[in-house]
Design an enzyme around this catalytic site. Sequence first.
Site, mmCIF file in Angstrom:
data_model
loop_
_atom_site.group_PDB
_atom_site.id
_atom_site.type_symbol
_atom_site.label_atom_id
_atom_site.label_comp_id
_atom_site.label_asym_id
_atom_site.label_seq_id
_atom_site.Cartn_x
_atom_site.Cartn_y
_atom_site.Cartn_z
ATOM 1 N N GLU A 145 0.857 -1.196 0.000
ATOM 2 C CA GLU A 145 0.000 0.000 0.000
ATOM 3 C C GLU A 145 0.887 1.238 0.000
ATOM 4 O O GLU A 145 1.688 1.427 0.917
ATOM 5 C CB GLU A 145 -0.893 -0.009 1.237
ATOM 6 C CG GLU A 145 -1.703 1.253 1.457
ATOM 7 C CD GLU A 145 -2.364 1.284 2.822
ATOM 8 O OE1 GLU A 145 -2.500 2.391 3.392
ATOM 9 O OE2 GLU A 145 -2.742 0.210 3.337
ATOM 10 N N LYS A 168 -11.009 -1.041 7.690
ATOM 11 C CA LYS A 168 -9.724 -0.836 8.340
ATOM 12 C C LYS A 168 -9.974 -0.343 9.766
ATOM 13 O O LYS A 168 -10.754 0.590 9.971
ATOM 14 C CB LYS A 168 -8.924 0.200 7.546
ATOM 15 C CG LYS A 168 -7.664 0.706 8.224
ATOM 16 C CD LYS A 168 -6.988 1.736 7.332
ATOM 17 C CE LYS A 168 -5.835 2.427 8.021
ATOM 18 N NZ LYS A 168 -5.146 3.388 7.140
#
Length: 209
Positions: free
Chosen positions: A38, A127
């Site tokens: 990421e 998340k």
Amino acid sequence: MIDQLKQAKLVAVVRKLPGNRIIEAVEAVRKGGIHFVEVTLDAKDACEQIKALINHFGDTITVGAGTVLSVVDAKRASDAGAAFLVSPHFDADILAFGKAIGKPVFPGTLTPSEMQTAVNAGAEMIKVFPAGTLGAGYIKNIKGPLAHVEMMATGGIDLDNVALFLKAGVSVVGLGSQLISRARVDQGDFAGIEETASAYVKIVEAHVS
């Protein structure tokens, strides 16, 4: 892709690394056995970094974008080739954009209300941030009523507590400076990054087995 991510369980979070060292850093992570990366958009050249990683590594890694704060961010990350989008917060417009283009969005949440709101809006995984501040016990408690919610824990996860978070029920763990620190990159300690990545992978393998 989400199934593959859940199986791999680890995402290396690359934040504000020098553009001329990012390939080496990610290569170290890849050699250590982590194949999801990421790249956070708070670096000015983040989209160029995403493109560079995709061009260099091809399909040997999966590159997504983090710190996606708006639909504009989501669009430019997607245009750069990001395979998934991660936000520190929940934004229904970002989630809708991801649905429209067929790319998963993992919105940041903290409370049970935020988590279920995101799931109701279509998030396949949320998340939990900052997970390390609250600890694995928080995840375990949340998983009681919200066992159906797929969670990615990010923020403050390290070699000492990653097993606890996996045991508590998170599907995926995001690894930031505990894996790829700016100091290590500046020192050229890519062997150390590879060794740390391998240590995380071994913990995951032990958890799965």
